[in-house]
Design a protein around this motif. Structure first.
Motif, PDB file in Angstrom:
ATOM      1  N   LEU B  34     -46.651  -2.847  -8.780  1.00 16.06           N
ATOM      2  CA  LEU B  34     -46.852  -4.250  -9.135  1.00 16.06           C
ATOM      3  C   LEU B  34     -46.067  -5.120  -8.161  1.00 16.06           C
ATOM      4  CD1 LEU B  34     -48.432  -5.382 -11.657  1.00 16.06           C
ATOM      5  CD2 LEU B  34     -46.215  -5.915 -12.604  1.00 16.06           C
ATOM      6  N   SER B  35     -46.733  -6.117  -7.636  1.00 10.49           N
ATOM      7  CA  SER B  35     -46.063  -7.087  -6.759  1.00 10.49           C
ATOM      8  C   SER B  35     -45.990  -8.436  -7.457  1.00 10.49           C
ATOM      9  CB  SER B  35     -46.845  -7.250  -5.449  1.00 10.49           C
ATOM     10  OG  SER B  35     -46.513  -6.272  -4.506  1.00 10.49           O
ATOM     11  N   TRP B  36     -45.086  -9.259  -6.946  1.00 16.05           N
ATOM     12  CA  TRP B  36     -44.983 -10.648  -7.399  1.00 16.05           C
ATOM     13  C   TRP B  36     -45.227 -11.553  -6.203  1.00 16.05           C
ATOM     14  CZ3 TRP B  36     -44.215 -12.264 -12.434  1.00 16.05           C
ATOM     15  CH2 TRP B  36     -43.927 -11.261 -13.365  1.00 16.05           C
ATOM     16  N   VAL B  37     -46.068 -12.535  -6.425  1.00 16.03           N
ATOM     17  CA  VAL B  37     -46.488 -13.470  -5.379  1.00 16.03           C
ATOM     18  C   VAL B  37     -46.346 -14.876  -5.936  1.00 16.03           C
ATOM     19  CG1 VAL B  37     -48.433 -14.229  -3.938  1.00 16.03           C
ATOM     20  CG2 VAL B  37     -48.125 -11.783  -4.443  1.00 16.03           C
ATOM     21  N   ARG B  38     -45.856 -15.799  -5.129  1.00 17.98           N
ATOM     22  CA  ARG B  38     -45.759 -17.159  -5.630  1.00 17.98           C
ATOM     23  C   ARG B  38     -46.513 -18.125  -4.716  1.00 17.98           C
ATOM     24  NH1 ARG B  38     -39.532 -19.386  -4.676  1.00 17.98           N
ATOM     25  NH2 ARG B  38     -39.731 -19.782  -2.420  1.00 17.98           N
ATOM     26  N   GLN B  39     -46.816 -19.281  -5.261  1.00 19.37           N
ATOM     27  CA  GLN B  39     -47.559 -20.294  -4.512  1.00 19.37           C
ATOM     28  C   GLN B  39     -47.014 -21.669  -4.874  1.00 19.37           C
ATOM     29  OE1 GLN B  39     -51.849 -20.423  -5.254  1.00 19.37           O
ATOM     30  NE2 GLN B  39     -52.154 -20.894  -3.084  1.00 19.37           N
ATOM     31  N   ALA B  40     -46.311 -22.281  -3.931  1.00 19.89           N
ATOM     32  CA  ALA B  40     -45.801 -23.628  -4.129  1.00 19.89           C
ATOM     33  C   ALA B  40     -46.968 -24.610  -4.092  1.00 19.89           C
ATOM     34  CB  ALA B  40     -44.778 -23.965  -3.055  1.00 19.89           C
ATOM     35  N   PRO B  41     -46.820 -25.759  -4.721  1.00 17.52           N
ATOM     36  CA  PRO B  41     -47.923 -26.730  -4.785  1.00 17.52           C
ATOM     37  C   PRO B  41     -48.485 -27.061  -3.411  1.00 17.52           C
ATOM     38  CG  PRO B  41     -46.147 -27.388  -6.246  1.00 17.52           C
ATOM     39  CD  PRO B  41     -45.640 -26.218  -5.475  1.00 17.52           C
ATOM     40  N   GLY B  42     -49.784 -26.866  -3.249  1.00 14.19           N
ATOM     41  CA  GLY B  42     -50.459 -27.204  -2.010  1.00 14.19           C
ATOM     42  C   GLY B  42     -50.217 -26.261  -0.858  1.00 14.19           C
ATOM     43  N   GLU B  46     -47.129 -16.453  -1.134  1.00 17.21           N
ATOM     44  CA  GLU B  46     -45.896 -15.878  -0.584  1.00 17.21           C
ATOM     45  C   GLU B  46     -45.498 -14.669  -1.417  1.00 17.21           C
ATOM     46  OE1 GLU B  46     -41.517 -17.370   0.911  1.00 17.21           O
ATOM     47  OE2 GLU B  46     -42.376 -18.353  -0.844  1.00 17.21           O
ATOM     48  N   TRP B  47     -45.381 -13.525  -0.759  1.00 15.57           N
ATOM     49  CA  TRP B  47     -45.001 -12.291  -1.442  1.00 15.57           C
ATOM     50  C   TRP B  47     -43.494 -12.256  -1.646  1.00 15.57           C
ATOM     51  CZ3 TRP B  47     -42.274  -7.779   0.305  1.00 15.57           C
ATOM     52  CH2 TRP B  47     -42.472  -6.633  -0.484  1.00 15.57           C
ATOM     53  N   SER B  88     -35.225 -26.780  -5.985  1.00 14.27           N
ATOM     54  CA  SER B  88     -36.535 -27.428  -6.099  1.00 14.27           C
ATOM     55  C   SER B  88     -37.586 -26.688  -5.263  1.00 14.27           C
ATOM     56  CB  SER B  88     -36.451 -28.887  -5.680  1.00 14.27           C
ATOM     57  OG  SER B  88     -35.953 -28.994  -4.359  1.00 14.27           O
ATOM     58  N   ASP B  89     -37.143 -25.992  -4.232  1.00 13.62           N
ATOM     59  CA  ASP B  89     -38.084 -25.218  -3.391  1.00 13.62           C
ATOM     60  C   ASP B  89     -38.691 -24.039  -4.133  1.00 13.62           C
ATOM     61  OD1 ASP B  89     -36.233 -25.627  -0.255  1.00 13.62           O
ATOM     62  OD2 ASP B  89     -37.689 -26.924  -1.266  1.00 13.62           O
ATOM     63  N   ASP B  90     -38.126 -23.696  -5.283  1.00 11.22           N
ATOM     64  CA  ASP B  90     -38.673 -22.586  -6.073  1.00 11.22           C
ATOM     65  C   ASP B  90     -39.760 -23.057  -7.038  1.00 11.22           C
ATOM     66  OD1 ASP B  90     -35.344 -21.370  -6.115  1.00 11.22           O
ATOM     67  OD2 ASP B  90     -37.018 -20.488  -5.001  1.00 11.22           O
ATOM     68  N   MET B 116     -46.415 -21.295 -14.172  1.00 12.96           N
ATOM     69  CA  MET B 116     -45.870 -22.449 -13.447  1.00 12.96           C
ATOM     70  C   MET B 116     -44.400 -22.609 -13.788  1.00 12.96           C
ATOM     71  SD  MET B 116     -46.571 -24.922 -11.350  1.00 12.96           S
ATOM     72  CE  MET B 116     -45.152 -25.718 -10.640  1.00 12.96           C
ATOM     73  N   VAL B 117     -43.568 -22.612 -12.765  1.00  8.50           N
ATOM     74  CA  VAL B 117     -42.139 -22.859 -12.938  1.00  8.50           C
ATOM     75  C   VAL B 117     -41.780 -24.112 -12.164  1.00  8.50           C
ATOM     76  CG1 VAL B 117     -39.805 -21.993 -12.580  1.00  8.50           C
ATOM     77  CG2 VAL B 117     -41.637 -20.412 -13.243  1.00  8.50           C
TER      78      VAL B 117
END
Lengths: 110, 120
Positions: B34-42, B46-47, B88-90, B116-117
């Protein structure tokens, strides 16, 4: 700035063909398989292709992929309005050891 | 039904920690990584890291080393992402994603719905 480079946007008319490029280096695309994702607004990514050109069950053959050297390409034929989405490539990068993504390409169906 | 179901949206203060859970349904949890990937608004995807469910071995993206911990609870078929010292970058949507094809790093065939965090 993403490790893999994709054009920010592409567009084409319904029924036409579109290609989306993904450029990397020898530490990533050059020596590892590439995957492609489709992401509709507000939803999670959906796997379209893996191992450069293999389609998971349920993905139509309108979607195809290829890889040459340090670049990969996604081809979508017979464009439909429902294909309007953001498409991202992904692969492993040996340096540093991580999965890396392209910045995404927004496809507009005219 | 085969799916990954994540915990709900969170609001955090800078400097705080967050924990997102991801529960697996409809398949043998320990069979896949299992991986975790995030996506900042717009922005793009990012893995963050990955975990082998069967032995809890982890690999973290360099930029999150020391700040992230991935864990798993095989009794409840649940994986957790713990991220500390938030800024805030998170602020982003965080996804868990199943590694569906052995040897194909970056090929995630099943995704959670996203969490959403917001850090503010």
């Amino acid at each position: 700035q993403s490790v893999l480079t994709q054009p920010p946007s592409v567009s084409a008319a319904p029924g036409q063909k579109v290609t989306i490029s993904c450029s990397g280096s020898s530490s990533n695309i050059g020596n590892h398989y590439v995957s492609w994702y489709q992401q509709l607004p507000g939803t999670a990514p959906k796997l379209l292709l893996y191992d450069n050109n293999k389609r998971p069950s349920g993905i139509p053959d309108r979607f195809s992929g290829s890889k040459s050297g340090t670049s990969a390409t996604l081809v979508i034929t017979g464009l439909q309005a429902g294909d309007e989405a953001t498409y991202s490539c992904a692969t492993w990068d040996s340096s540093p050891s991580a999965v890396v993504f392209g910045g995404g390409t927004k496809l507009t169906v005219l | 039904q085969v799916q990954l179901v994540q915990s709900g949206a969170e609001m955090k203060k800078p400097g705080a920690s967050m924990k997102v859970s991801c529960e697996a349904f409809g398949y043998t949890f320990s069979t896949y990584g299992l991986s975790w990937v995030r996506q900042a608004p717009g922005l793009g995807l990012e893995w963050m890291g990955r975990i082998d469910i069967y032995n809890a071995n982890t690999n973290y993206a360099q930029r999150f080393q020391g700040r992230v911990t991935l864990t798993t609870d095989t009794a409840s078929n649940t994986a957790h992402l713990h991220l500390r010292r938030l800024t805030s970058d998170d602020t982003a949507v965080y996804y868990c994603a199943r590694e569906g094809y052995a040897g194909s790093e970056g090929a995630f065939d099943l995704w959670g719905q996203g969490t959403m965090v917001t850090v503010s």
